[in-house]
Design an enzyme around this catalytic site. Sequence first.
Site, PDB file in Angstrom:
ATOM      1  N   CYS A 234     -34.218  47.853  57.318  1.00 31.38           N
ATOM      2  CA  CYS A 234     -34.668  47.246  58.580  1.00 31.38           C
ATOM      3  C   CYS A 234     -34.126  45.844  58.784  1.00 31.38           C
ATOM      4  O   CYS A 234     -33.862  45.419  59.900  1.00 31.38           O
ATOM      5  CB  CYS A 234     -36.182  47.116  58.612  1.00 31.38           C
ATOM      6  SG  CYS A 234     -37.007  48.657  58.773  1.00 31.38           S
TER       7      CYS A 234
ATOM      8  N   CYS B 256     -30.367  36.901  49.547  1.00 24.83           N
ATOM      9  CA  CYS B 256     -30.493  37.425  50.918  1.00 24.83           C
ATOM     10  C   CYS B 256     -31.958  37.240  51.325  1.00 24.83           C
ATOM     11  O   CYS B 256     -32.624  36.336  50.829  1.00 24.83           O
ATOM     12  CB  CYS B 256     -30.042  38.881  51.000  1.00 24.83           C
ATOM     13  SG  CYS B 256     -31.116  40.009  50.106  1.00 24.83           S
TER      14      CYS B 256
END
Lengths: 357, 80
Positions: free
Chosen positions: A182, A318
């Site tokens: 997502c 990240c």
Amino acid sequence: MNAERYDRQTILKEFGMEAQLKLQSAKVLVVGAGGLGVPVLTYLNAMGVGVLGIVDNDVVSLSNLHRQVLYSEKDINKPKVATAVLKLKEQNSETKIISHETFLTRENALEIIGDYDIVVDASDNFPTRYLVNDACVILNKPFVYGALHSFEGQVSVFNFEGGPTYRCLFPEMPKADEVPNCNENGVLGIVPGIIGNFQALEAVKILTGIGETLSGKLLLIDGLSSNFQKIRFSVNPENLKIKTLQKNYDFDCEVPINSIASDAFQQIIDKNEVQLIDVRTPKEFNRNHFSFAKNIPLSELDERHGEISYDAGIYVICQSGVRSRKAVEKLKGLHANANLINVEGGMNQISKHAIKY
Amino acid sequence: MEVLLFGIAKDIVGRSSFRFEEGDEMPKSVSELKQKLNNSFPDFGKLSSLAVAVNSEYAEDAKILSKGDEIAIIPPVSGG
């Protein structure tokens, strides 16, 4: 139990007080308190499930709020589990809520799941999904599966009364770079709400015996066309024979990856200068980043890996730790001797501990 | 023969369905269909774990296809 509270569902003749009492004596574990977990928890709590366990170790971030509707602006940077517990207790003080402020891991999965009757897999990554499957097969617990991809979702019931499991549909975990998540791909806020509510409904049917569950059927929901499809599939008996967890549920078992926990990483950067590659999209990077980080999005790594210095250690980060892991694998393939370290849990965990960016 | 595409398969092909019309060279089996998709869209080859359903029933690679079939290509999805 205050009977009036549940009157509108106990007067349903197919449900009745009998089903309500079954809910009240049920123990349900919800893995993940994010887009899927929020509607699952909200409805199971409202409807009177006796014991609800929540497993998550993430913190609320601004980009969660469009779909994780239990959380408010004031909850940003707070742990999801603690925040969810507060709100759920306000919603229904009769429920016993158990927090497991951790991610589900190979080490804790059997112990945590062992205490519950059924599991709702509301996680957001393949390693956890396969871990939930295998642990539930070993412990003989049914689990409700839900997963999504942009405007679409999938729902099913696995390992219920001898029925098929997740591995009967998707036998092996996809490789790290096959299917985006997502964070990379995006998700329309309401879609996890729809899928999560279907999961809650399946959980209620398993617990109370009303209706017909999605065992042996995969429900596919396309939000854009409002098309619903059901795919029938059957059990592969081999998949019910799992006796132990795999040694590793990480992506790509052949290449071991060096990782560092976010708090240890922050201790290092307090004292030393490090090379940090941030592989999120420029948009995410612009929202918040370490001042010394270099932004090379995962999708540009093939063209831009030459910009990294391979003489020094390379920390890779990240948002949640999934893309950085893929980036480390990719860079390892390109530069076999590089000293690559994945920052576990990504910026989500950094913001949980501190502040230095 | 109609092919419905879900998840990343839809993204790779760029549409949610397509048809093999009368006169097109039809794939004879699920594995032939997969091969055709791999040839036309190289990113398909990267999908190691892919469920296929024929007329709403899970199908193995050897499943024979016929012309009125509706085939669904269902990659795993992980989002939550």
